[in-house]
Design an enzyme around this catalytic site. Sequence first.
Site, mmCIF file in Angstrom:
data_model
loop_
_atom_site.group_PDB
_atom_site.id
_atom_site.type_symbol
_atom_site.label_atom_id
_atom_site.label_comp_id
_atom_site.label_asym_id
_atom_site.label_seq_id
_atom_site.Cartn_x
_atom_site.Cartn_y
_atom_site.Cartn_z
ATOM 1 N N ALA A 20 0.829 -1.212 0.000
ATOM 2 C CA ALA A 20 0.000 0.000 0.000
ATOM 3 C C ALA A 20 0.865 1.265 0.000
ATOM 4 C CB ALA A 20 -0.937 -0.003 1.207
ATOM 5 N N GLY A 59 5.633 -0.221 -3.647
ATOM 6 C CA GLY A 59 4.894 -1.485 -3.522
ATOM 7 C C GLY A 59 3.581 -1.437 -4.294
ATOM 8 N N THR A 75 18.186 -0.964 -0.977
ATOM 9 C CA THR A 75 18.425 0.387 -1.485
ATOM 10 C C THR A 75 19.900 0.647 -1.801
ATOM 11 O OG1 THR A 75 18.473 2.710 -0.756
ATOM 12 C CG2 THR A 75 18.416 1.077 0.973
ATOM 13 N N ASP A 76 20.145 1.572 -2.711
ATOM 14 C CA ASP A 76 21.529 1.978 -3.012
ATOM 15 C C ASP A 76 22.210 2.597 -1.790
ATOM 16 O OD1 ASP A 76 20.166 4.421 -2.912
ATOM 17 O OD2 ASP A 76 20.899 5.165 -4.840
ATOM 18 N N GLU A 77 21.400 3.037 -0.827
ATOM 19 C CA GLU A 77 21.985 3.712 0.348
ATOM 20 C C GLU A 77 22.843 2.789 1.198
ATOM 21 O OE1 GLU A 77 19.909 6.358 2.798
ATOM 22 O OE2 GLU A 77 18.601 7.087 1.218
ATOM 23 N N TYR A 118 18.467 4.604 8.890
ATOM 24 C CA TYR A 118 17.631 3.935 7.875
ATOM 25 C C TYR A 118 18.465 2.955 7.057
ATOM 26 C CZ TYR A 118 15.659 3.274 3.214
ATOM 27 O OH TYR A 118 15.254 2.712 2.026
ATOM 28 N N LYS A 144 18.306 -1.180 6.726
ATOM 29 C CA LYS A 144 18.089 -1.887 5.453
ATOM 30 C C LYS A 144 19.238 -2.869 5.195
ATOM 31 C CE LYS A 144 15.310 -1.422 2.734
ATOM 32 N NZ LYS A 144 13.985 -2.130 2.603
HETATM 33 P P1 NAD Z 1 6.774 3.882 1.577
HETATM 34 O O1 NAD Z 1 7.195 4.483 2.864
HETATM 35 O O2 NAD Z 1 6.027 4.696 0.582
HETATM 36 O O3 NAD Z 1 5.895 2.578 1.830
HETATM 37 C C1 NAD Z 1 6.182 1.645 2.828
HETATM 38 C C2 NAD Z 1 4.952 0.762 2.998
HETATM 39 O O4 NAD Z 1 5.275 -0.248 3.972
HETATM 40 C C3 NAD Z 1 3.735 1.509 3.523
HETATM 41 O O5 NAD Z 1 2.576 1.080 2.836
HETATM 42 C C4 NAD Z 1 3.652 1.102 4.993
HETATM 43 O O6 NAD Z 1 2.336 1.117 5.517
HETATM 44 C C5 NAD Z 1 4.216 -0.304 4.939
HETATM 45 N N1 NAD Z 1 4.817 -0.742 6.224
HETATM 46 C C6 NAD Z 1 5.695 -0.050 6.997
HETATM 47 N N2 NAD Z 1 6.001 -0.778 8.103
HETATM 48 C C7 NAD Z 1 5.309 -1.941 7.981
HETATM 49 C C8 NAD Z 1 5.226 -3.100 8.794
HETATM 50 N N3 NAD Z 1 5.900 -3.201 9.953
HETATM 51 N N4 NAD Z 1 4.442 -4.129 8.394
HETATM 52 C C9 NAD Z 1 3.726 -4.031 7.217
HETATM 53 N N5 NAD Z 1 3.763 -2.962 6.429
HETATM 54 C C10 NAD Z 1 4.551 -1.928 6.804
HETATM 55 O O7 NAD Z 1 8.128 3.295 0.951
HETATM 56 P P2 NAD Z 1 8.587 3.182 -0.557
HETATM 57 O O8 NAD Z 1 9.265 4.427 -0.938
HETATM 58 O O9 NAD Z 1 7.476 2.650 -1.359
HETATM 59 O O10 NAD Z 1 9.719 2.056 -0.421
HETATM 60 C C11 NAD Z 1 9.408 0.696 -0.579
HETATM 61 C C12 NAD Z 1 10.673 -0.115 -0.385
HETATM 62 O O11 NAD Z 1 11.645 0.281 -1.331
HETATM 63 C C13 NAD Z 1 11.316 0.046 0.982
HETATM 64 O O12 NAD Z 1 11.789 -1.212 1.386
HETATM 65 C C14 NAD Z 1 12.461 1.018 0.727
HETATM 66 O O13 NAD Z 1 13.504 0.788 1.643
HETATM 67 C C15 NAD Z 1 12.855 0.634 -0.678
HETATM 68 N N6 NAD Z 1 13.470 1.696 -1.493
HETATM 69 C C16 NAD Z 1 12.864 2.911 -1.609
HETATM 70 C C17 NAD Z 1 13.423 3.880 -2.444
HETATM 71 C C18 NAD Z 1 12.801 5.244 -2.610
HETATM 72 O O14 NAD Z 1 13.429 6.128 -3.183
HETATM 73 N N7 NAD Z 1 11.574 5.473 -2.169
HETATM 74 C C19 NAD Z 1 14.601 3.590 -3.138
HETATM 75 C C20 NAD Z 1 15.192 2.335 -2.978
HETATM 76 C C21 NAD Z 1 14.608 1.395 -2.169
HETATM 77 O O1 TDX Z 2 13.433 18.720 2.438
HETATM 78 C C1 TDX Z 2 14.368 18.130 1.883
HETATM 79 N N1 TDX Z 2 15.393 18.869 1.373
HETATM 80 C C2 TDX Z 2 16.474 18.322 0.753
HETATM 81 O O2 TDX Z 2 17.381 19.046 0.311
HETATM 82 C C3 TDX Z 2 14.424 16.692 1.747
HETATM 83 C C4 TDX Z 2 13.324 15.841 2.288
HETATM 84 C C5 TDX Z 2 15.533 16.162 1.123
HETATM 85 N N2 TDX Z 2 16.531 16.929 0.650
HETATM 86 C C6 TDX Z 2 17.685 16.292 -0.002
HETATM 87 C C7 TDX Z 2 18.327 15.182 0.800
HETATM 88 C C8 TDX Z 2 18.830 14.224 -0.254
HETATM 89 O O3 TDX Z 2 20.120 14.607 -0.684
HETATM 90 O O4 TDX Z 2 17.198 15.650 -1.180
HETATM 91 C C9 TDX Z 2 17.838 14.388 -1.398
HETATM 92 C C10 TDX Z 2 16.788 13.308 -1.424
HETATM 93 O O5 TDX Z 2 16.235 13.208 -0.132
HETATM 94 P P1 TDX Z 2 15.067 12.155 0.209
HETATM 95 O O6 TDX Z 2 13.945 12.357 -0.731
HETATM 96 O O7 TDX Z 2 14.790 12.242 1.676
HETATM 97 O O8 TDX Z 2 15.758 10.778 -0.200
HETATM 98 P P2 TDX Z 2 17.113 10.060 0.312
HETATM 99 O O9 TDX Z 2 17.489 10.501 1.660
HETATM 100 O O10 TDX Z 2 18.136 10.212 -0.776
HETATM 101 O O11 TDX Z 2 16.604 8.530 0.391
HETATM 102 C C11 TDX Z 2 15.752 8.003 -0.654
HETATM 103 O O12 TDX Z 2 16.465 7.187 -1.545
HETATM 104 C C12 TDX Z 2 16.855 5.921 -1.099
HETATM 105 C C13 TDX Z 2 14.563 7.242 -0.061
HETATM 106 O O13 TDX Z 2 13.906 8.055 0.894
HETATM 107 C C14 TDX Z 2 14.980 5.927 0.545
HETATM 108 O O14 TDX Z 2 13.835 5.195 0.965
HETATM 109 C C15 TDX Z 2 15.711 5.151 -0.492
HETATM 110 O O15 TDX Z 2 16.179 3.954 0.052
#
Ligand code: NAD
Ligand code: TDX
Length: 335
Positions: free
Chosen positions: A10, A14, A123-125, A147, A151
């Site tokens: 959700a 995902g 994640t790449d992080e 974070y 991961k």
């Molecule tokens: P998001 O925060 O939008 O979604 C996370 C979802 O997980 C939500 O629906 C939340 O309700 C659910 N959740 C959280 N804790 C839970 C628990 N204990 N049990 C069941 N459900 C739970 O995150 P996203 O950006 O969609 O990221 C999804 C995945 O991809 C994560 O594992 C994140 O680490 C990874 N990821 C994200 C990014 C990015 O840039 N957003 C990049 C690389 C990897």
């Molecule tokens: O208000 C802001 N101002 C700002 O300058 C926020 C929220 C972020 N930033 C900067 C920080 C980072 O250099 O922007 C860049 C991106 O920030 P985020 O969107 O918070 O992403 P980041 O910290 O890079 O992590 C994201 O990429 C890897 C996702 O949140 C993670 O879930 C994923 O694993």
Amino acid sequence: MKRIVVTGGAGFIGSCYVRYALKTYPELHVITVDKLTYAGNLDNLKEVDQKRHTFVKADIADAAAMEKAMEGCDAVVNFAADSHVDRSIMEASDFIATNVRGVHNILEAAKKLGTARILLVSTDEVYGSIEKGSFKETDALNPRNPYSASKAGGELLGMSYFHTFNSPVIVTRGSNTYGPFQYPEKVMPLFITNAIDDQPLPLYGDGKNVRDWLFVEDHARGIDHALRHGAPGNIYNIAGENERENVVLTHRILKEVGKGTDLIKPVKDRVGHDRRYSIDSHKLKALGWEPKMNWDEGVALTAKWYKDNEWWWRPIKDGSFKEYYKRQYEDREKA
Ligand code: NAD
Ligand code: TDX
């Protein structure tokens, strides 16, 4: 594969994966397991074919619930995570509970049930920051915020289950993802929605940190490709091949929303702020995947989605997000 469990389905990536998988595989049934934290939203799954979709509200940290949900499934794809770096800096305990203990429960349930594939979305992080060049899957991990450390903990546990118990674990490490339905705490949707409202865009530090931007459908397809064509015990990077300094991204967003650069507000830097992320995804490309979305088109499409879908993000920004925003940004005033 006939029946798969998608945890965190959700959320942002995902839900894109659930929409993509149901659209792509007409025989597939998806069971979405999600705790519906602040980031989970059933509106993200409104458009899926509900006849082939079951929603289970559960916490991946609940071992019994996970075992029940995963019974009879061919694969589990774990997206569930606490995912925002800034929140992990404020308070990390939920990150450990979900991103480490929750993953452990999934691995245990899969071991007990004999689940044929376990894909852990990472994640790449986990590599940490890189000045020049790009990380390969064989490079050492060096996570530098709570974070990314959580991961790394989850995916290392996964690999340990492969080596110790022969669990069929695959790990993907994706870049910064953007697109529709992203919770507005992340930089791209935060800056787009703030710009729409003529609110300041709080740019951390000197704005020269670099992220690699991956469109959400490319990420979802990459994960699916690794699930179906990858080999257990393997890790696959998923890059967008769009590296941009944050300040460049900010200007691009302002241009797209039609607002001036006077909205940019330099603020105090994030502590431990990783300077640059960059990954090499030749390994997954060799299996036939590649990112399709072009950067300019991706930003335009994303900005348009937020302009057209205020019904989705306004209730979020007007609700509990306000309190988070105040806590996160009110003391950052000075760069
Ligand atoms: P998001 O925060 O939008 O979604 C996370 C979802 O997980 C939500 O629906 C939340 O309700 C659910 N959740 C959280 N804790 C839970 C628990 N204990 N049990 C069941 N459900 C739970 O995150 P996203 O950006 O969609 O990221 C999804 C995945 O991809 C994560 O594992 C994140 O680490 C990874 N990821 C994200 C990014 C990015 O840039 N957003 C990049 C690389 C990897
Ligand atoms: O208000 C802001 N101002 C700002 O300058 C926020 C929220 C972020 N930033 C900067 C920080 C980072 O250099 O922007 C860049 C991106 O920030 P985020 O969107 O918070 O992403 P980041 O910290 O890079 O992590 C994201 O990429 C890897 C996702 O949140 C993670 O879930 C994923 O694993």
